[in-house]
Design an enzyme around this catalytic site. Structure first.
Site, PDB file in Angstrom:
ATOM      1  N   GLY A  18     -43.264 103.252   8.884  1.00 12.67           N
ATOM      2  CA  GLY A  18     -43.286 102.164   9.687  1.00 12.67           C
ATOM      3  C   GLY A  18     -44.330 100.899   8.827  1.00 12.67           C
ATOM      4  CB  VAL A  19     -46.047  97.857  10.253  1.00 17.21           C
ATOM      5  CG1 VAL A  19     -46.914  98.635  11.216  1.00 17.21           C
ATOM      6  CG2 VAL A  19     -46.913  96.886   9.449  1.00 17.21           C
ATOM      7  NE  ARG A  49     -33.898  99.050  13.186  1.00 18.30           N
ATOM      8  CZ  ARG A  49     -32.874  99.779  13.391  1.00 18.30           C
ATOM      9  NH1 ARG A  49     -32.941 100.833  13.319  1.00 18.30           N
ATOM     10  NH2 ARG A  49     -31.822  98.992  13.739  1.00 18.30           N
ATOM     11  N   GLY A  53     -42.202  90.302  19.504  1.00 12.63           N
ATOM     12  CA  GLY A  53     -42.869  89.123  19.670  1.00 12.63           C
ATOM     13  C   GLY A  53     -43.598  88.560  18.427  1.00 12.63           C
ATOM     14  N   GLY A  54     -44.292  89.371  17.530  1.00 10.48           N
ATOM     15  CA  GLY A  54     -44.868  88.768  16.305  1.00 10.48           C
ATOM     16  C   GLY A  54     -46.142  89.420  16.124  1.00 10.48           C
ATOM     17  CD  GLU A 123     -46.193  88.423  22.267  1.00 14.05           C
ATOM     18  OE1 GLU A 123     -45.565  89.349  22.953  1.00 14.05           O
ATOM     19  OE2 GLU A 123     -46.604  88.359  21.038  1.00 14.05           O
ATOM     20  CG  ASP A 218     -42.842 114.409  15.419  1.00 21.09           C
ATOM     21  OD1 ASP A 218     -42.655 114.203  16.789  1.00 21.09           O
ATOM     22  OD2 ASP A 218     -41.974 114.430  14.819  1.00 21.09           O
ATOM     23  CG  HIS A 239     -42.846  95.402  27.195  1.00 25.00           C
ATOM     24  ND1 HIS A 239     -42.245  94.075  28.096  1.00 25.00           N
ATOM     25  CD2 HIS A 239     -43.220  94.817  26.058  1.00 25.00           C
ATOM     26  CE1 HIS A 239     -42.162  93.234  27.240  1.00 25.00           C
ATOM     27  NE2 HIS A 239     -43.169  93.271  26.437  1.00 25.00           N
ATOM     28  NE  ARG A 288     -47.088  93.462  26.260  1.00 23.02           N
ATOM     29  CZ  ARG A 288     -46.880  93.507  24.880  1.00 23.02           C
ATOM     30  NH1 ARG A 288     -47.095  94.742  24.431  1.00 23.02           N
ATOM     31  NH2 ARG A 288     -46.011  92.709  24.308  1.00 23.02           N
ATOM     32  CG  HIS A 350     -44.119  98.689  24.948  1.00 23.58           C
ATOM     33  ND1 HIS A 350     -43.030  98.254  24.106  1.00 23.58           N
ATOM     34  CD2 HIS A 350     -45.028  97.593  24.453  1.00 23.58           C
ATOM     35  CE1 HIS A 350     -43.034  97.353  23.497  1.00 23.58           C
ATOM     36  NE2 HIS A 350     -44.367  96.778  23.538  1.00 23.58           N
ATOM     37  NE  ARG A 385     -49.403  96.904  22.069  1.00 22.97           N
ATOM     38  CZ  ARG A 385     -48.347  96.329  21.601  1.00 22.97           C
ATOM     39  NH1 ARG A 385     -48.173  96.031  20.627  1.00 22.97           N
ATOM     40  NH2 ARG A 385     -47.116  96.119  22.437  1.00 22.97           N
ATOM     41  CG  LEU A 391     -45.987  94.450  14.335  1.00 24.87           C
ATOM     42  CD1 LEU A 391     -45.374  93.120  14.463  1.00 24.87           C
ATOM     43  CD2 LEU A 391     -45.469  95.499  13.777  1.00 24.87           C
TER      44      LEU A 391
HETATM   45  C1  LIG Z   1     -39.308  97.206  21.210  1.00 25.48           C
HETATM   46  C2  LIG Z   1     -40.708  97.106  20.735  1.00 25.48           C
HETATM   47  C3  LIG Z   1     -41.548  95.701  20.769  1.00 25.48           C
HETATM   48  C4  LIG Z   1     -42.763  95.650  19.908  1.00 25.48           C
HETATM   49  N1  LIG Z   1     -43.077  94.303  19.754  1.00 25.48           N
HETATM   50  C5  LIG Z   1     -44.255  94.462  19.161  1.00 25.48           C
HETATM   51  C6  LIG Z   1     -44.839  92.929  18.640  1.00 25.48           C
HETATM   52  O1  LIG Z   1     -44.232  91.857  19.098  1.00 25.48           O
HETATM   53  N2  LIG Z   1     -45.922  93.091  17.935  1.00 25.48           N
HETATM   54  C7  LIG Z   1     -46.806  93.896  17.778  1.00 25.48           C
HETATM   55  O2  LIG Z   1     -47.910  93.775  17.229  1.00 25.48           O
HETATM   56  N3  LIG Z   1     -46.308  95.259  18.151  1.00 25.48           N
HETATM   57  C8  LIG Z   1     -45.321  95.412  18.716  1.00 25.48           C
HETATM   58  N4  LIG Z   1     -44.683  96.836  19.126  1.00 25.48           N
HETATM   59  C9  LIG Z   1     -45.392  97.885  18.829  1.00 25.48           C
HETATM   60  C10 LIG Z   1     -45.305  97.979  17.426  1.00 25.48           C
HETATM   61  O3  LIG Z   1     -44.043  97.896  16.878  1.00 25.48           O
HETATM   62  C11 LIG Z   1     -45.661  99.420  16.941  1.00 25.48           C
HETATM   63  O4  LIG Z   1     -46.756  99.747  17.392  1.00 25.48           O
HETATM   64  C12 LIG Z   1     -45.968  99.533  15.319  1.00 25.48           C
HETATM   65  O5  LIG Z   1     -44.715  99.196  14.759  1.00 25.48           O
HETATM   66  C13 LIG Z   1     -46.175 100.941  15.212  1.00 25.48           C
HETATM   67  O6  LIG Z   1     -46.101 100.913  13.477  1.00 25.48           O
HETATM   68  P1  LIG Z   1     -46.432 102.395  13.016  1.00 25.48           P
HETATM   69  O7  LIG Z   1     -46.294 102.256  11.326  1.00 25.48           O
HETATM   70  O8  LIG Z   1     -47.578 102.932  13.514  1.00 25.48           O
HETATM   71  O9  LIG Z   1     -45.156 103.546  13.365  1.00 25.48           O
HETATM   72  P2  LIG Z   1     -43.573 103.284  13.562  1.00 25.48           P
HETATM   73  O10 LIG Z   1     -43.030 102.013  13.038  1.00 25.48           O
HETATM   74  O11 LIG Z   1     -42.845 103.788  14.726  1.00 25.48           O
HETATM   75  O12 LIG Z   1     -43.044 104.348  12.180  1.00 25.48           O
HETATM   76  C14 LIG Z   1     -43.281 105.428  12.605  1.00 25.48           C
HETATM   77  C15 LIG Z   1     -42.659 106.511  11.437  1.00 25.48           C
HETATM   78  O13 LIG Z   1     -43.091 107.903  11.503  1.00 25.48           O
HETATM   79  C16 LIG Z   1     -41.879 108.578  11.167  1.00 25.48           C
HETATM   80  N5  LIG Z   1     -42.101 110.026  11.568  1.00 25.48           N
HETATM   81  C17 LIG Z   1     -42.487 110.191  12.930  1.00 25.48           C
HETATM   82  N6  LIG Z   1     -42.739 111.667  13.166  1.00 25.48           N
HETATM   83  C18 LIG Z   1     -42.524 112.100  11.773  1.00 25.48           C
HETATM   84  C19 LIG Z   1     -42.566 113.498  11.507  1.00 25.48           C
HETATM   85  N7  LIG Z   1     -42.959 114.651  12.223  1.00 25.48           N
HETATM   86  N8  LIG Z   1     -42.290 113.594  10.266  1.00 25.48           N
HETATM   87  C20 LIG Z   1     -42.048 112.576   9.264  1.00 25.48           C
HETATM   88  N9  LIG Z   1     -41.883 111.441   9.685  1.00 25.48           N
HETATM   89  C21 LIG Z   1     -42.242 111.086  10.910  1.00 25.48           C
HETATM   90  C22 LIG Z   1     -40.815 107.967  11.845  1.00 25.48           C
HETATM   91  O14 LIG Z   1     -39.603 108.394  11.285  1.00 25.48           O
HETATM   92  C23 LIG Z   1     -41.092 106.396  11.286  1.00 25.48           C
HETATM   93  O15 LIG Z   1     -40.898 106.200   9.923  1.00 25.48           O
HETATM   94  C24 LIG Z   1     -43.116  96.891  19.684  1.00 25.48           C
HETATM   95  C25 LIG Z   1     -42.784  98.111  19.845  1.00 25.48           C
HETATM   96  C26 LIG Z   1     -41.514  98.287  20.290  1.00 25.48           C
HETATM   97  C27 LIG Z   1     -40.820  99.484  20.515  1.00 25.48           C
END
Ligand SMILES: Cc1cc2nc3c(=O)[nH]c(=O)nc-3n(C[C@H](O)[C@H](O)[C@H](O)COP(=O)(O)OP(=O)(O)OC[C@H]3O[C@@H](n4cnc5c(N)ncnc54)[C@H](O)[C@@H]3O)c2cc1C
Length: 540
Positions: A18-19, A49, A53-54, A123, A218, A239, A288, A350, A385, A391
């Site tokens: 992820g990000v 993905r 919102g942004g 927002e 996890d 949410h 929220r 959420h 939050r 993000l």
């Molecule tokens: C529908 C929705 C809308 C949102 N809108 C916004 C927004 O507009 N603005 C904002 O700031 N935030 C938003 N958020 C929140 C934001 O998207 C997330 O908090 C953020 O993207 C999380 O990023 P991350 O890199 O921490 O994890 P993620 O992007 O969730 O990535 C997690 C990764 O870890 C991997 N993984 C997990 N467990 C394991 C394991 N045991 N072994 C190997 N790989 C593993 C997964 O496969 C994935 O690749 C939104 C979330 C959702 C669900």
């Protein structure tokens, strides 16, 4: 004991694409580290993905008149309801402009304003228009696309369909690698002096969530088993508006981004009465937790008993399909035309505000273990939050975590991974996922009480058996079990309502007793327990 059937080595292992994970991996690569990324699914699977919102950020020369980084900090602290770590908030928000600039250099394209510069929306909880977005309401998809493309250009290796099971540790408890199962369930060891957890959230604790299937907590479970602490786990943000697709919706539900309310839509009930009128000065743009709790109360008080959704009236937004293409498509697929009728919506799980206790540079209390993104609890979110701050957190903390690993390697404070002899697949308590999601949704969502939380504990007791974690589903179910237990322990103890934690038997906020975070650790038998208040005081 299991002899690993395959092995690999790196300076830094990153769990998650992820990000946070990809940002960290790219920065680590720039710093000359050998980095290896693992993800249990495909590269693009994760919460990132789906973000709509942004990214909340006050860009130099591109902001509302009077808007400042300090104002963004203030809004974050207000949303966090007294539990943010102010220093962490300041550090992360101040890092936003540079992080967004770096993301754009890496190829992410944000929507432009007709007058020049980037388009900005507003927002809930934000006092200004400061949320930059991409593809209308497809910000996360663009962020994920750009980072995956940069990773493949930058030759950052990504092992897909590999699930991280447990940390490998030295006899002194330092992390020096990961035990991983490949797509066929074959165990292997990845050795590295540093492991960064960027494994996202835990929305799958509940029956209905905006989160995809991979969000099973996890990383939280792995970190606790490795001896790390977690905090603020009782604060799961719901949410206010996911698309209501009928009674008993399960799994990932399409989100209706808050930016729809930012651009004028209002919440109404079946009679057309405004849900948020008189509830909060910001009405439909209240934080929220306030909106989700108000909808829940409104539904419970509906004439004729409990209702299970309200409506979002966006008929006044003239160019809805262009501005919100993702939401528009989801509505049409559900048979709703947002231009002509109100959208049925309901709250759903959420965002995990708490997580693995870590500093703003990703360092945890365990040598060699780092955390960034939604899995981490840096103190940015407190009890709730602020929209679009996550993000941003992934971008800022992901970068800093890579820099912290490079610094720690240079200082020689990390363990030297040795040739792995034999490793053991862990055995852990695993509850039945359906039962767990059902009781968490019924008793540990918005509106909890002591009796209901005890029911969750009893159901988990009855449905839990110790299992060897030799497959992805078992790793996930064990993680959900630990996360649920940690959450109910903290939620039962917190006898007040604050932020996303709403107790029906303790409806008031109680600053005298509760303006503090609760810290969770695993006891020797693997159960999450609340840490001693002395340990908790060390966590700001
Ligand atoms: C529908 C929705 C809308 C949102 N809108 C916004 C927004 O507009 N603005 C904002 O700031 N935030 C938003 N958020 C929140 C934001 O998207 C997330 O908090 C953020 O993207 C999380 O990023 P991350 O890199 O921490 O994890 P993620 O992007 O969730 O990535 C997690 C990764 O870890 C991997 N993984 C997990 N467990 C394991 C394991 N045991 N072994 C190997 N790989 C593993 C997964 O496969 C994935 O690749 C939104 C979330 C959702 C669900």
């Amino acid at each position: 004991m299991t002899t690993p059937r395959w092995e690999a080595r790196a300076d830094l292992l990153v769990v998650g694409t992820g990000v946070a994970g990809l940002t960290a991996a790219l920065r680590a690569r720039e710093l000359g580290l050998r980095v290896l990324v693992v993800t249990k699914a495909a590269g693009e699977d994760g919460n990132t993905r789906w973000a709509q919102g942004g990214v909340a950020v006050v860009l130099p020369g591109e902001h509302d008149e009077g808007d400042t980084v300090d104002a963004h900090v203030r809004d974050t602290l207000v949303a966090g309801a007294g539990l943010c770590d102010e220093a962490a908030v300041e550090a992360i928000i101040a890092g936003g402009p540079a992080a967004v600039a770096r993301l754009r250099e890496r190829g992410a394209v944000f929507d432009a304003a007709p007058t020049g510069g980037l388009a900005r929306t507003r927002e809930g909880g934000h006092s200004a228009f400061r949320v930059v977005h991409a593809g209308g309401d497809a910000t996360g998809a663009e962020v994920e696309r750009a980072l995956l493309a940069a990773a493949s250009d930058g030759r950052v290796p990504v092992l897909e369909q590999h699930v991280a099971v447990d940390a490998v540790r030295t006899p002194l408890g330092q992390v020096c690698g990961l035990l991983v199962l490949d797509g066929n369930g074959v165990p292997g060891v990845l050795s590295a002096p540093a492991v960064l957890l960027a494994s996202g959230g835990l929305g799958q604790l509940y029956q209905a969530t905006s989160n995809p299937e991979v969000a099973t907590g996890d990383g939280l479970a792995l970190a606790l088993r490795a001896g790390a602490l977690a905090a603020d786990v009782e604060f799961v943000q719901f949410h206010p508006t996911v698309l209501y697709t009928g009674r008993g919706a399960r799994g990932r539900c399409p989100l209706v981004t808050e930016a729809v309310r930012g651009e004028g839509a209002v919440l109404v009930d079946a009679t057309g009465a405004r849900v948020m009128r008189g509830v909060h000065p910001l009405e439909d743009l209240a934080p929220r937790d306030v909106v989700a709790a108000a909808i829940t109360r409104h539904m419970a008080g509906a004439p004729g008993g409990v209702d299970d959704h309200v409506f979002l009236d966006a008929t006044g937004i003239s160019d809805f399909a262009r501005r919100f293409p993702t939401v528009h498509a989801a509505c049409l697929a559900a048979g709703v035309d947002p231009a002509g009728e109100p959208i049925p919506v309901a709250p759903a799980a959420h965002f995990a505000c708490g997580g693995v206790v870590s500093a703003v540079d990703g360092r945890t209390g365990v040598t060699g273990l780092y955390a960034a993104g939604e899995v981490a609890r840096t103190g940015l979110h407190g009890a709730n939050r602020l929209a679009s701050n996550s993000l941003l957190e992934g971008l800022v903390v992901g970068t800093r975590a890579a820099e912290a690993v490079a610094a720690d390697l240079a200082l020689g404070v990390l363990a030297k991974p040795s040739a792995s002899a034999a490793v053991e697949l862990p055995t852990a308590p695993v509850a039945d996922r359906d039962s767990l999601q059902r009781v968490m949704s019924r008793y540990a969502a918005i509106g909890r009480d002591a009796e209901g939380l005890a029911v969750v504990g009893s159901v988990l007791d009855l449905s839990t058996v110790d299992r060897k974690l030799d497959g992805r589903q078992l790793v996930e179910d064990a993680a959900l079990t630990v996360a649920a237990r940690a959450l109910i322990a903290a939620a039962a103890e917190r006898e007040e309502s604050r932020g996303c934690h709403v107790r029906t038997d303790f409806t008031e906020r109680d600053d005298a007793r509760w303006q503090r975070s609760q810290v969770v650790r695993l006891n020797p038998s693997g159960q999450p327990v609340l840490a001693d208040p002395v340990v908790a005081r060390g966590v700001a």
